[in-house]
Design an enzyme around this catalytic site. Sequence first.
Site, PDB file in Angstrom:
ATOM      1  N   HIS A 135     -24.924 -62.654  27.842  1.00 32.97           N
ATOM      2  CA  HIS A 135     -24.789 -61.989  26.536  1.00 32.97           C
ATOM      3  C   HIS A 135     -23.993 -60.688  26.632  1.00 32.97           C
ATOM      4  O   HIS A 135     -23.515 -60.181  25.621  1.00 32.97           O
ATOM      5  CB  HIS A 135     -26.156 -61.773  25.878  1.00 32.97           C
ATOM      6  CG  HIS A 135     -26.956 -60.637  26.410  1.00 32.97           C
ATOM      7  ND1 HIS A 135     -28.059 -60.822  27.215  1.00 32.97           N
ATOM      8  CD2 HIS A 135     -26.842 -59.295  26.240  1.00 32.97           C
ATOM      9  CE1 HIS A 135     -28.581 -59.635  27.505  1.00 32.97           C
ATOM     10  NE2 HIS A 135     -27.864 -58.698  26.926  1.00 32.97           N
ATOM     11  N   ASP A 188     -29.148 -67.230  30.372  1.00 30.65           N
ATOM     12  CA  ASP A 188     -28.436 -65.978  30.097  1.00 30.65           C
ATOM     13  C   ASP A 188     -27.974 -65.329  31.400  1.00 30.65           C
ATOM     14  O   ASP A 188     -28.505 -64.316  31.853  1.00 30.65           O
ATOM     15  CB  ASP A 188     -29.351 -65.032  29.317  1.00 30.65           C
ATOM     16  CG  ASP A 188     -28.637 -63.772  28.849  1.00 30.65           C
ATOM     17  OD1 ASP A 188     -27.389 -63.756  28.862  1.00 30.65           O
ATOM     18  OD2 ASP A 188     -29.336 -62.810  28.470  1.00 30.65           O
ATOM     19  N   SER A 229     -29.372 -54.535  30.085  1.00 30.49           N
ATOM     20  CA  SER A 229     -28.948 -55.924  30.116  1.00 30.49           C
ATOM     21  C   SER A 229     -28.086 -56.229  31.324  1.00 30.49           C
ATOM     22  O   SER A 229     -27.187 -55.477  31.664  1.00 30.49           O
ATOM     23  CB  SER A 229     -28.115 -56.260  28.878  1.00 30.49           C
ATOM     24  OG  SER A 229     -28.921 -56.629  27.813  1.00 30.49           O
TER      25      SER A 229
END
Length: 255
Positions: free
Chosen positions: A71, A116, A209
């Site tokens: 992402h 992911d 992230s």
Amino acid sequence: MLKFVVLLCAISCALGAAVPEGMVPQLDGRIVGGVATTISSFPWQISLQRSGSHSCGGSVYNSRIIVTAAHCLQSVSTSVLKVRRGSSYWNSGGVVVSVAAFKNHEGYNPKTMVNDIAVIRLSSSLTMSSTIKAIALTTAAPANGAAATVSGWGTTSSGGSIPAQLRYVDLKIVGRTQCASSTYGYGSQIKPSMICAYTVGKDSCQGDSGGPLVSGGRLVGVVSWGYGCAFANYPGVYADVAALRTWVVSAASSV
């Protein structure tokens, strides 16, 4: 991690991709309940930067390959991406290198956040040192309750400014079965490509992230998504490196 509907809208627009209600990738950087540290303690940590600003974390896999979250690499070209490594600070020190190519997991789904994970190939090789080291991929998921650490850069409270210095927080692994159980709030949203980690009042959050979740000296997770930041009964959710290891090894050799 989700804070409010306004944040959901803002991040959805920034990503240029659909984000399911209540679920938000960790795009903006926060280690909740953590403390400042130095890169020599986490020499595999890198700062993935878009147009000169910290965007996501990542981990050194070898001298040319970085592991991060898929992402983090949506709707972006290599021309605006750089990696800073070997520094405790995202905005100074170490060495900055361009990104030659990247590859997202073909099964990544931004609606469910399955698979992911992504790999980045750098334009030049890293020189390993006390502040730049590769981290091995785990071959098996850690046990429920195992000690783990997550590191990254970012604000430590909602609306705060981004601290320049790397931070870390100690967590406990929450196994996939346990994370999907009635003990926590996710249920069927926890998929086979995910693993969780949790300690009351501590968490990773937006912007961490792609960063490393480490247990037993190995990379066991990649910061992915969750509800809130250190919300009670909602662990942080990570891409499960054990489940995705075969893909990473293959992609690293072909990106």
